[in-house]
Design an enzyme around this catalytic site. Structure first.
Site, PDB file in Angstrom:
ATOM      1  N   GLU A 114       0.842  -1.209   0.000  1.00  0.00           N
ATOM      2  CA  GLU A 114       0.000   0.000   0.000  1.00  0.00           C
ATOM      3  C   GLU A 114       0.871   1.250   0.000  1.00  0.00           C
ATOM      4  O   GLU A 114       0.549   2.251  -0.650  1.00  0.00           O
ATOM      5  CB  GLU A 114      -0.918  -0.018   1.226  1.00  0.00           C
ATOM      6  CG  GLU A 114      -1.995  -1.096   1.152  1.00  0.00           C
ATOM      7  CD  GLU A 114      -2.761  -1.255   2.457  1.00  0.00           C
ATOM      8  OE1 GLU A 114      -4.003  -1.279   2.412  1.00  0.00           O
ATOM      9  OE2 GLU A 114      -2.123  -1.367   3.521  1.00  0.00           O
ATOM     10  N   GLU A 134      -3.284  -9.958   4.118  1.00  0.00           N
ATOM     11  CA  GLU A 134      -3.989  -9.646   5.360  1.00  0.00           C
ATOM     12  C   GLU A 134      -5.081 -10.641   5.731  1.00  0.00           C
ATOM     13  O   GLU A 134      -5.268 -10.985   6.908  1.00  0.00           O
ATOM     14  CB  GLU A 134      -4.601  -8.236   5.283  1.00  0.00           C
ATOM     15  CG  GLU A 134      -3.601  -7.097   5.401  1.00  0.00           C
ATOM     16  CD  GLU A 134      -3.064  -6.632   4.063  1.00  0.00           C
ATOM     17  OE1 GLU A 134      -2.549  -5.520   3.973  1.00  0.00           O
ATOM     18  OE2 GLU A 134      -3.160  -7.418   3.080  1.00  0.00           O
TER      19      GLU A 134
END
Length: 258
Positions: A114, A134
Site C-alpha cells: 500500500e 492480510e
C-alpha cells in the site's frame, strides 16, 4: 539518543526518504507513521527537490503494519489511531507535490505494498515479493489496499492478491502493472536514482502540474488539486500583486488582468 525511524536527505534535486527499522523489516507502527509524516513534510518544503525516492533500510522495503503494534488495540482505537491515521499519512505521500519513486530492494507486503502504491512509480529488484496477505490472519487491507491499489493496478489484480492470497514476484508484478521497472538484485536504488535524475531535468512546474492533473483524472484528490492548480496560476499573474499591494495600502485594487 535513539536513531531516527525515518529520515529525509537531499542530494541536489533528489530527495530520499528512508524507513529505518531494519530489524523489523521496516514494519510500520505509530511512531514510524509519525516520523514518515514529518519526513514527507520536510520533502515537500525542501527547496530545489524535484523528485523523492522512498526506500527501506536493510533487507526489506516494508513488511506492512506491525502486527504487535495493533493486535492489542480496542476496535475504536484500531479504527481511529491505526486505520484512519495510516490513511492520512499514505494520502500525504500520494499527494506530495514532487513525483515519487518507491525503491523496492526488499519485499513489499500488506501495508508495504500500500505504501509503494501511494508512490507515482515503482522500481523493484527481481527477487522482491509483493502481495496483500492480510486476510490470512483475519484482517483486511486498511491503508488503501482495496481503494488506491484498485485504481492503480486494477480490481482483478487486487482480487488475486487480497482474496486469493497470491504473492507475486517482481517480474510477474511488472506484467500486471504493479511495478514499472524490474532490475537485478542490488540495483534498485541506482536505477531509481537515474530515473529520478531524468525526471528532474524536465520542467519542474510542468511536472508538478502534470502530476496534479493525473491525480484529478484518477480521482485521487480532485478538489484540492483543482484549487492548487487554480491558485498556482493566479499567483503567477499581476492581479495577485495588485490585490496584495492595494490591501496593504488600504486602497481599491486596480486589476489589469496581466
Amino acid at each position: 539518543m535513539a536513531e531516527p525511524l525515518v529520515t529525509f536527505e537531499q542530494d541536489g534535486a533528489i530527495g530520499t526518504i528512508t524507513l529505518r527499522r531494519p530489524e523489523k523489516f521496516n514494519a510500520l507502527d505509530i511512531p514510524m507513521l509519525r516520523a514518515l509524516e514529518t519526513a514527507l513534510d520536510e520533502a515537500e518544503m525542501a527547496e530545489g527537490v524535484r523528485v523523492v525516492l522512498l526506500r527501506g533500510e536493510g533487507k526489506g522495503f516494508c513488511a506492512g503494519g506491525d502486527v504487535e503494534a495493533w493486535a492489542q488495540m480496542s476496535a475504536a482505537h484500531f479504527q481511529v489511531q491505526w486505520v484512519r491515521y495510516g490513511h492520512r499519512v499514505f494520502d500525504r505521500l500520494a499527494r506530495l507535490r514532487q513525483p515519487t519513486i518507491a525503491v523496492l530492494s526488499g519485499h513489499a507486503l500488506g501495508g508495504g505494498l500500500e505504501l509503494a502504491a501511494a508512490c507515482d512509480l515503482r522500481v523493484a529488484e527481481t527477487q522482491v515479493k509483493l502481495g496483500f496477505p492480510e486476510t490470512s490472519i483475519g484482517v483486511v487491507p486498511g491503508w488503501s489496499g482495496t481503494q488506491r491499489a484498485v485504481r492503480r493496478f486494477g480490481a482483478q489484480t487486487v482480487r488475486r492478491m487480497a482474496l486469493g492470497g497470491e504473492i507475486l514476484l517482481a517480474p510477474e508484478a511488472l506484467v500486471l502493472g504493479i511495478v514499472d521497472r524490474v532490475v537485478a538484485t542490488g540495483n534498485a536504488h541506482e536505477e531509481a536514482k537515474a530515473w529520478a535524475e531524468k525526471i528532474a531535468e524536465r520542467g519542474p512546474l510542468a511536472t508538478e502540474a502534470a502530476k496534479l492533473m493525473i491525480a484529478v483524472a484518477e480521482g485521487e484528490e480532485s478538489a484540492a488539486a483543482t484549487e492548487a492548480l487554480a491558485s498556482g496560476f493566479i499567483a503567477l499573474t499581476g492581479d495577485l500583486k495588485a490585490g496584495v499591494d492595494a490591501f496593504k495600502a488600504k486602497q481599491k485594487p486596480a486589476f489589469s488582468r496581466s
